[in-house]
Design an enzyme around this catalytic site. Structure first.
Site, PDB file in Angstrom:
ATOM      1  N   ASP A   1      26.328  40.449  11.122  1.00 10.17           N
ATOM      2  CA  ASP A   1      26.137  41.819  10.640  1.00 10.17           C
ATOM      3  C   ASP A   1      26.470  41.898   9.150  1.00 10.17           C
ATOM      4  OD1 ASP A   1      26.048  44.579  10.217  1.00 10.17           O
ATOM      5  OD2 ASP A   1      26.900  45.040  12.177  1.00 10.17           O
TER       6      ASP A   1
ATOM      7  N   HIS B   1      22.977  43.552  12.350  1.00  9.85           N
ATOM      8  CA  HIS B   1      23.514  44.863  12.710  1.00  9.85           C
ATOM      9  C   HIS B   1      22.946  45.385  14.026  1.00  9.85           C
ATOM     10  CE1 HIS B   1      25.600  48.566  12.162  1.00  9.85           C
ATOM     11  NE2 HIS B   1      24.516  49.290  11.973  1.00  9.85           N
TER      12      HIS B   1
ATOM     13  N   SER C   1      26.562  51.862  15.360  1.00 10.15           N
ATOM     14  CA  SER C   1      26.676  52.039  13.919  1.00 10.15           C
ATOM     15  C   SER C   1      27.511  53.295  13.628  1.00 10.15           C
ATOM     16  CB  SER C   1      25.291  52.096  13.267  1.00 10.15           C
ATOM     17  OG  SER C   1      25.378  51.968  11.872  1.00 10.15           O
TER      18      SER C   1
END
Length: 724
Positions: A669, A701, A594
């Site tokens: 995602d 995600h 991320s």
């Protein structure tokens, strides 16, 4: 002699039985098989000096009390609940595999929990003395985000994008009837759950009104996600407001249960503002709302009349040259309709302030550089409040008590480390679970007045006899500004030999609202970090400026300039690593997910002479493709900060890639959409640069479940192949 030989052989067998962790153990072991011994789902029984928790089989609710000198007894069983539910609902079938893990004490004799029967799902209020159901509301198994009214006679829930209220007799009332899926009522997924939002519906204290979010996202562009699970791949559109583009429009509505009328709060202003800190007044008359502009630098705390929706007053305004980030609802003082606690970092650290409903500041309760991490209970007389806050440059968590009138603050716990605390309803006792880098878990009861502790449980090292974890130490490194101390964690390779040189895996996140290095068991590391150390890597992590738990100025250096100061601090960590004779300076790699994926890619491109291998999971590659709420807080709009966006983009730096980089993304995602990595891959193709790529077709995600093992195996293999 034979006995000594046998003893030698046996001890040798024990020693050789300790193997390195498997990838399966490294993925889930610290949360399951090797979790330190603790109390499961502990709660203080309201208005008592009794704690309750689940037994080792998860079938009984156990208790310990001061009255019984903290001896363990059985309080309730799952059979007690099953019997009571069958008596209340004879036509349904209930079978509890475990005692409800998420039970909650509502008062001295009542617990609430959720139960699942053959016919549906139930929210239940259960009388523990009479062992009978006081109230229960049933729903379809398709119901979502159900929330029971305080009096237990009804509950609100979501039927897709609409709200339904069901009473305990099974009667349904449709609160909303929107047929356009772009109108979403009552959902907690408003403003993409930024600003601490975790609810979309709030019952008034008297249970007569329901306040809810109404989100209109019809004007937000559809974004396609592709479901590859069907023979003809299916497009799944979501609404995704990208930075600088049209955002959702949100209002707050009060529904009166008796009259079945709706009143929209008159939160006048730009339609794309954010509505936060949503709180009912204890007397049911008013709703307090933090109204934050889209620029996120100007907050107004407003009071509205629930009956009319009219603005009563603006209590105060909060402005910043960077951003204002409200994260918490108001907490009214006990037995008060006009005084409340407000949490803000406006003076440098997130701390507590007492205000009245006219907006007058009554008392600043801030203490040194302590950041309030969790607000707990008031004492019995409502004169003091307890909270968990930081210490030791953000590494530790301690319990504090502050007098609401004088502001005098007292630290209750001691011992450097992490104290996870629950305070009894009268404030006289605290259940403290303590750990640090040498203590797996010590559980005790602390008398808050005397600070005297009574031990309940001490966990042994759960890895003894299983594996020998590599040595880990916490280190301090000076930031790139030449003055700020940063917290780091160094895990040495297994079977460490100071005369050898080892490859390095730097694990990085680096963004706001995350702290990777803490003074607790394992030092805040995942067991996968220790797995990699056992495979012969130095594993290093640094919480750079921009990360959590160190105050406003520590974090806000990232404003309009994401990645820059963070990278500068990470390179100071690299300098520290290169000063170690056992570090192979030619074999340094980096991994993150991320924001950490953004950091990993940025470090590979901007410091390719240092980082030879990188793994970037779910990476932000260009912040203009990220969503409004988070992205614009830190970067402003692309049209307002083109230089910052250009500098932060890794897409336009693809030509700088020299080492081996693996990008990983989830095809579903909806946080960092796959377009990020696709843009980067395409830029690498244009630049003639080779890059490795892996897609998880069904994951969002994060890669969860058993596939997490596959993910960790892939990461470890990539470093083994290209860095060792």
């Amino acid at each position: 002699m034979k006995k000594l030989l046998l003893l030698f052989l046996l001890t040798g067998m024990v020693a050789t039985a300790q193997q390195n962790l498997t990838i399966e153990q490294a993925t889930y072991g610290q949360y399951q098989a090797y979790a330190p011994k603790s109390l499961t789902a502990p709660q203080w029984r309201t208005d008592t000096k009794t704690i309750t928790y689940l037994d080792n089989t998860y079938s009984k609710l156990m208790s310990r009390s001061e009255e019984s000198n903290w001896e363990e007894t059985t309080f309730l069983t799952k059979q007690d609940l099953t019997t009571a539910l069958k008596a209340k609902f004879p036509s349904d079938y209930f079978s509890f595999q475990i005692f409800p893990y998420r039970y909650e004490w509502k008062d001295k004799n009542t617990i609430s929990f959720e139960a699942t029967g053959t016919n549906g799902t139930y929210l239940v209020l259960f009388d523990v003395e009479k062992k009978e159901v006081k109230h229960a509301v049933s729903f379809s198994k398709d119901a979502a985000q159900q929330t029971m009214a305080p009096n237990g006679t009804k509950a609100a829930w979501l039927n897709e994008n609409n709200i339904v209220i069901t009473d305990e007799n099974g009667n349904n009332t449709n609160v909303t009837n929107d047929t356009d899926k772009g109108i979403v009522n009552g959902s907690d997924y408003v403003h993409r759950q930024e600003f601490g939002i975790n609810k979309g519906m709030w019952w008034s204290p008297d249970s007569n009104m329901l306040l809810y979010y109404r989100k209109d996202e019809t004007m937000v562009a559809n974004y396609p996600l592709v479901n590859f699970g069907e023979r003809i791949a299916k497009e799944n559109d979501i609404r995704y407001p990208m930075a600088g583009m049209k955002s959702e429009e949100v209002t707050l509505v009060v529904y009166n249960v008796a009259s079945k009328t709706k009143t929209t709060l008159k939160t006048e202003g730009p339609k794309e503002q954010f509505l936060t800190c949503v709180t009912w007044s204890p007397d049911n008359k008013y709703v307090f709302v933090g109204v934050l502009n889209r620029e996120q630098n100007h907050l107004k705390l407003n009071r509205y009349e629930a009956a009319t929706g009219n603005l009563v007053n603006t209590l105060f305004e909060e402005q910043a040259s960077t951003y204002v980030e409200p994260l918490h609802n108001l907490t009214f003082l006990p037995n008060s309709n006009d005084k409340f606690l407000y949490r803000t970092e406006k003076d440098g650290y997130e701390q507590l302030y007492v205000y009245n409903t006219d907006g007058k500041l009554i008392k600043n309760l801030g203490y040194n550089d302590v950041v309030v991490m969790e607000l707990l209970n008031f004492d019995a007389k409502g004169k003091t409040v307890f909270y968990v806050g930081t210490a030791n440059n953000g590494l530790d968590r301690q319990l504090y008590q502050v007098n609401l009138k004088s502001g005098k603050t007292t630290q209750i716990t001691n011992g450097s480390g992490t104290h996870s605390v629950m305070v009894s309803s009268d404030g006289s006792l605290a259940l403290d679970s303590f750990s640090n880098t040498t203590t797996p878990n010590d559980v005790s009861i602390i008398a808050t007045a005397s600070k005297k502790a009574t031990s309940l449980l001490k966990s042994d090292n759960p890895y003894t006899g299983v594996t020998e974890l590599p040595k880990m130490e916490l280190v301090t490194i000076t930031a790139a500004d030449g003055k700020t101390p940063l917290n780091g964690r160094l895990i040495y390779p297994g079977n460490f030999d100071a005369n050898k040189q080892y490859p390095v895996m730097v694990y990085v996140y680096g963004g706001p609202h995350a702290q990777l290095v803490t003074n607790d068991w394992l030092g805040g590391a995942s067991l996968f970090d220790y797995y990699m150390a056992q495979q012969g890597y130095v594993v290093f992590t640094l919480d750079n400026r921009g990360s959590d738990a160190r105050g406003r100025d520590f974090e806000h250096v990232i404003h309009r300039n994401l990645g820059q100061n963070e990278m500068a601090d990470q390179m100071k960590g690299v300098e520290f690593l290169k000063s170690k004779s056992f570090v192979n300076q030619d074999k340094i790699g980096v991994y993150g997910w991320s924001f950490g994926g953004f950091m990993s890619t940025s470090l590979m491109l901007n410091h390719g002479d240092t980082f030879k291998v990188g793994v970037a999971g779910g990476p932000v590659c260009d912040w203009q493709y990220y969503e409004v709420m988070y992205g614009e807080r830190y970067m402003d709009m692309p049209q307002e900060n083109p230089e910052g966006y250009e500098k932060a983009s890794v897409v336009n730096k693809a030509s700088k890639l020299n080492g081996r980089l693996l990008m990983i993304h989830g095809a579903q995602d909806n946080v960092v959409v796959q377009q990020h990595s696709m843009q980067f891959i395409n830029a690498c193709i244009t630049a003639g640069k080779q890059v490795d790529y892996f897609l998880y077709p069904t994951h969002e995600h994060n890669v969860r479940g058993k596939d997490r093992i596959h993910l960790n195996h892939k990461i470890a293999d990539y470093f083994d192949t290209h860095l060792k």
